[in-house]
Scaffold this motif. Structure first.
Motif, PDB file in Angstrom:
ATOM      1  N   HIS A  98       0.522  27.442  -8.495  1.00 58.75           N
ATOM      2  CA  HIS A  98      -0.011  29.021  -8.461  1.00 58.75           C
ATOM      3  C   HIS A  98       0.629  29.890  -7.424  1.00 58.75           C
ATOM      4  O   HIS A  98       1.336  30.910  -7.599  1.00 58.75           O
ATOM      5  N   VAL A  99       0.524  29.307  -6.204  1.00 60.03           N
ATOM      6  CA  VAL A  99       1.142  29.879  -5.032  1.00 60.03           C
ATOM      7  C   VAL A  99       1.894  28.854  -4.218  1.00 60.03           C
ATOM      8  O   VAL A  99       1.491  27.520  -3.768  1.00 60.03           O
ATOM      9  N   SER A 100       3.128  29.034  -3.739  1.00 59.67           N
ATOM     10  CA  SER A 100       4.035  28.035  -3.123  1.00 59.67           C
ATOM     11  C   SER A 100       3.500  27.872  -1.743  1.00 59.67           C
ATOM     12  O   SER A 100       3.385  28.766  -0.995  1.00 59.67           O
ATOM     13  N   ASN A 101       3.288  26.708  -1.514  1.00 63.59           N
ATOM     14  CA  ASN A 101       2.837  26.418   0.173  1.00 63.59           C
ATOM     15  C   ASN A 101       4.143  26.576   0.966  1.00 63.59           C
ATOM     16  O   ASN A 101       3.710  26.719   2.344  1.00 63.59           O
ATOM     17  N   VAL A 102       5.358  27.020   0.441  1.00 63.77           N
ATOM     18  CA  VAL A 102       6.470  27.191   1.496  1.00 63.77           C
ATOM     19  C   VAL A 102       6.649  28.408   1.440  1.00 63.77           C
ATOM     20  O   VAL A 102       7.062  29.274   2.438  1.00 63.77           O
ATOM     21  N   LEU A 103       7.045  29.016   0.194  1.00 64.92           N
ATOM     22  CA  LEU A 103       7.775  30.329   0.006  1.00 64.92           C
ATOM     23  C   LEU A 103       6.580  31.346   0.098  1.00 64.92           C
ATOM     24  O   LEU A 103       6.739  32.812   0.182  1.00 64.92           O
ATOM     25  N   GLY A 104       5.561  30.887  -0.158  1.00 64.63           N
ATOM     26  CA  GLY A 104       4.340  31.855  -0.511  1.00 64.63           C
ATOM     27  C   GLY A 104       4.485  32.650  -1.611  1.00 64.63           C
ATOM     28  O   GLY A 104       3.580  33.462  -2.396  1.00 64.63           O
ATOM     29  N   THR A 105       5.665  32.417  -2.708  1.00 61.33           N
ATOM     30  CA  THR A 105       5.716  33.177  -3.892  1.00 61.33           C
ATOM     31  C   THR A 105       4.383  32.755  -4.503  1.00 61.33           C
ATOM     32  O   THR A 105       3.684  32.039  -4.931  1.00 61.33           O
ATOM     33  N   ILE A 106       3.819  33.966  -5.263  1.00 59.21           N
ATOM     34  CA  ILE A 106       2.643  34.013  -6.319  1.00 59.21           C
ATOM     35  C   ILE A 106       3.164  34.156  -7.451  1.00 59.21           C
ATOM     36  O   ILE A 106       3.775  34.949  -7.970  1.00 59.21           O
ATOM     37  N   ASN A 107       3.155  32.846  -8.295  1.00 55.81           N
ATOM     38  CA  ASN A 107       3.860  32.659  -9.530  1.00 55.81           C
ATOM     39  C   ASN A 107       3.082  33.555 -10.590  1.00 55.81           C
ATOM     40  O   ASN A 107       1.804  33.365 -10.323  1.00 55.81           O
ATOM     41  N   PRO A 108       3.702  33.851 -11.601  1.00 55.70           N
ATOM     42  CA  PRO A 108       3.017  34.653 -12.892  1.00 55.70           C
ATOM     43  C   PRO A 108       2.456  33.451 -13.615  1.00 55.70           C
ATOM     44  O   PRO A 108       2.976  33.521 -14.907  1.00 55.70           O
ATOM     45  N   VAL A 109       1.386  33.046 -13.055  1.00 54.02           N
ATOM     46  CA  VAL A 109       0.958  31.875 -14.009  1.00 54.02           C
ATOM     47  C   VAL A 109       0.363  32.268 -15.215  1.00 54.02           C
ATOM     48  O   VAL A 109       0.432  31.378 -16.270  1.00 54.02           O
ATOM     49  N   LYS A 110      -0.163  33.451 -15.471  1.00 55.05           N
ATOM     50  CA  LYS A 110      -0.594  33.921 -16.626  1.00 55.05           C
ATOM     51  C   LYS A 110       0.495  33.864 -17.599  1.00 55.05           C
ATOM     52  O   LYS A 110       0.189  33.541 -18.873  1.00 55.05           O
ATOM     53  N   GLU A 111       1.516  34.422 -17.334  1.00 52.62           N
ATOM     54  CA  GLU A 111       2.670  34.462 -18.260  1.00 52.62           C
ATOM     55  C   GLU A 111       3.269  33.089 -18.595  1.00 52.62           C
ATOM     56  O   GLU A 111       3.322  32.934 -19.645  1.00 52.62           O
ATOM     57  N   ILE A 112       3.302  32.358 -17.346  1.00 47.14           N
ATOM     58  CA  ILE A 112       3.718  31.060 -17.807  1.00 47.14           C
ATOM     59  C   ILE A 112       2.924  30.305 -18.540  1.00 47.14           C
ATOM     60  O   ILE A 112       3.301  29.428 -19.655  1.00 47.14           O
ATOM     61  N   ILE A 113       1.450  30.464 -18.689  1.00 47.69           N
ATOM     62  CA  ILE A 113       0.419  29.727 -19.858  1.00 47.69           C
ATOM     63  C   ILE A 113       0.812  30.360 -20.887  1.00 47.69           C
ATOM     64  O   ILE A 113       0.858  29.773 -21.633  1.00 47.69           O
ATOM     65  N   GLU A 114       0.954  31.632 -20.932  1.00 50.61           N
ATOM     66  CA  GLU A 114       0.975  32.303 -22.382  1.00 50.61           C
ATOM     67  C   GLU A 114       2.365  31.714 -23.074  1.00 50.61           C
ATOM     68  O   GLU A 114       2.150  31.295 -24.262  1.00 50.61           O
ATOM     69  N   ILE A 115       3.214  31.483 -22.289  1.00 49.20           N
ATOM     70  CA  ILE A 115       4.679  30.953 -23.024  1.00 49.20           C
ATOM     71  C   ILE A 115       4.400  29.586 -23.466  1.00 49.20           C
ATOM     72  O   ILE A 115       4.710  28.991 -24.342  1.00 49.20           O
ATOM     73  N   ALA A 116       3.810  28.757 -22.573  1.00 52.53           N
ATOM     74  CA  ALA A 116       3.603  27.312 -22.880  1.00 52.53           C
ATOM     75  C   ALA A 116       2.610  27.268 -24.112  1.00 52.53           C
ATOM     76  O   ALA A 116       2.900  26.547 -25.121  1.00 52.53           O
ATOM     77  N   HIS A 117       1.612  28.346 -24.340  1.00 51.07           N
ATOM     78  CA  HIS A 117       0.506  28.153 -25.231  1.00 51.07           C
ATOM     79  C   HIS A 117       1.269  28.663 -26.744  1.00 51.07           C
ATOM     80  O   HIS A 117       1.098  28.001 -27.602  1.00 51.07           O
ATOM     81  N   ALA A 118       2.404  29.386 -26.404  1.00 53.61           N
ATOM     82  CA  ALA A 118       3.146  29.933 -27.663  1.00 53.61           C
ATOM     83  C   ALA A 118       3.727  28.548 -28.341  1.00 53.61           C
ATOM     84  O   ALA A 118       4.361  28.554 -29.326  1.00 53.61           O
ATOM     85  N   HIS A 119       4.078  27.693 -27.582  1.00 52.95           N
ATOM     86  CA  HIS A 119       4.655  26.336 -27.783  1.00 52.95           C
ATOM     87  C   HIS A 119       3.736  25.363 -27.870  1.00 52.95           C
ATOM     88  O   HIS A 119       3.811  24.010 -28.184  1.00 52.95           O
ATOM     89  N   ASP A 120       2.400  25.513 -27.991  1.00 52.47           N
ATOM     90  CA  ASP A 120       1.343  24.622 -28.239  1.00 52.47           C
ATOM     91  C   ASP A 120       1.338  23.523 -26.929  1.00 52.47           C
ATOM     92  O   ASP A 120       0.875  22.472 -27.137  1.00 52.47           O
TER      93      ASP A 120
END
Ligand code: PLP
Length: 406
Positions: free
Chosen positions: A173-195
């Motif tokens: 969700h968040v990188s322990n090095v870069l601090g980047t907050i990843n767009p996990v909601k979008e990442i999940i939606e894309i994965a779910h579109a592929h089941d």
């Protein structure tokens, strides 16, 4: 939103008033582990003094009280994550064990040779190595989401990684090095579109922002107690009930069975199926206390305060000659990784330590990310709601002082 009363909060953390080398301690290693408020330590002490008995199997008073406390802690975690049911909350030893549990059980049930698991370039080793172990066992391969120059995951490249052999996405969700907050909601939606189901490593997000399992819709979400002001040795695996029902147990032993004979063993129902052996019932109740503590402050207030600290520190640090900050994502948590000129990260860390400033140096258990950045390691300062701008001023002055020494 009212401002935090940081001085009152700091009084809850006795260690913050310690001196090291005769200098006031400035603790900026919160991504590695956070300090504990008195309430959490007192909960551990009072647990051992007052409610110590093995849980679930006893009929006596203390055992029932300990069982009740442990199950109340499970309910506290459920509420904190806004999970649907306590059946979805499994206590583990931490993020690492939670991921290993899923990697092992998921591989047994769902992976065959030729299958693929998608991870990202910025994963902690604990979200890489368990999948590599399964890759060796099951003949699967890992696909890696790359990042852009700001340290943000490239969603176009992510979408292109899916194939008919993709079985799971496992991402921080968040990188322990870069601090980047990843767009996990979008990442999940894309994965779910592929089941495809998704595991989110919440080690660096849960302590710093509100998370909502029903809103996020990940199949699995994991975090560690010690990074959210709770004790070491306790963590959580959240899993959607239908998935946890489907997956086989990770370990066998007491607690996780309904009946055992030499001919046939029937596994226990959720959540106990995944909790073999005596659980850390003192740890779970202390974790619940930590969650109560941060909830009383308010996760949104914590996020706002820490973001303000991050912006302040980034601005101040950027004035230092020769500074390179790694991770310039638009959405970023309170983690600052940097190098100054040719100064080795280890030297910077050692010299800051002499000034009473605790930072982390090295590869931060993310060697593939270091490789992608073309470096061996960084200095990492990571902030909590008990840190202050005055501490940041001293830290920046310290970094500049070290720079001048080289
Ligand atoms: N994942 C991330 C992103 C982390 O930052 C960490 C710890 O630093 C871990 C996983 C591993 O956590 P633990 O050692 O508590 O299992």
């Amino acid at each position: 939103m009212t401002a935090l009363d940081v001085q009152t909060i700091r009084a809850d953390f006795p260690i913050l008033s310690h001196k090291v080398y005769d200098k006031p301690l400035i603790y900026f290693d919160n991504a590695a582990t956070t300090q504990k408020p008195k309430e959490v330590v007192e909960k551990i002490e009072s647990g051992y003094y007052n409610v110590n008995a093995n849980i679930h199997r006893g009929v006596h008073f203390l055992s029932l009280a300990a069982t009740e406390a442990h199950e109340a802690a499970r309910e506290a975690v459920r509420r904190f994550l806004n999970a649907r049911s306590t059946n979805e909350i499994i206590f583990t030893r931490g993020t690492t064990e939670s991921i290993n549990l899923i990697a092992s059980s998921f591989a047994d049930e769902c992976l065959s040779p030729g299958d693929e698991v998608i991870v990202s370039v910025m994963e902690h080793h604990s979200n890489i190595v368990p999948w590599q172990i399964q890759a060796a066992r099951k003949g699967i391969s890992l696909k890696v989401i790359p990042m852009n120059e700001k340290g943000e995951l490239r969603l176009d490249a992510y979408k292109a990684l899916f194939s008919e052999r993709t079985r799971l996405v496992a991402v921080a969700h968040v990188s322990n090095v870069l601090g980047t907050i990843n767009p996990v909601k979008e990442i999940i939606e894309i994965a779910h579109a592929h089941d495809v189901p998704v595991l989110v490593d919440g080690a660096q997000s849960v302590p710093h922002m509100a998370v909502d399992m029903q809103d996020l819709d990940a199949e699995f979400y994991v975090f560690s107690g010690h990074k959210i002001y709770g004790p070491t040795g306790i963590g959580v695996l959240y899993g959607k009930e239908d998935w946890l029902d489907r997956l086989p147990p990770y370990q066998g032993g007491g607690e996780m069975i309904a009946s055992v004979s030499f001919e046939k063993t029937v596994f226990n129902e959720l959540p106990y199926k995944f909790e073999a052996g005596t659980p850390d019932f003192i740890g779970s109740t202390a974790l619940a206390e930590a969650l109560r503590y941060v909830s009383a402050i308010g996760m949104d207030r914590i996020a706002a305060y820490e973001t303000d600290l991050l912006h302040y520190a980034t601005e101040r640090l950027a004035t230092i000659e020769g500074i390179r900050i790694f991770g310039q994502a638009v959405h970023k948590g309170a983690v600052l990784s940097f190098l100054v000129g040719k100064i080795h990260h280890y030297d910077m860390g050692m010299l800051l330590d002499r000034l009473g400033i605790a930072v982390r140096t090295g590869h931060h258990c993310a060697q593939p990310l270091m490789h992608a950045l073309g470096i061996e390691g960084t200095v990492r300062a990571s902030f909590s709601f008990y840190n202050t701008k005055e501490e940041i001023d001293q830290f920046v002055a310290g970094v500049d002082r070290v720079r001048k020494m080289f």
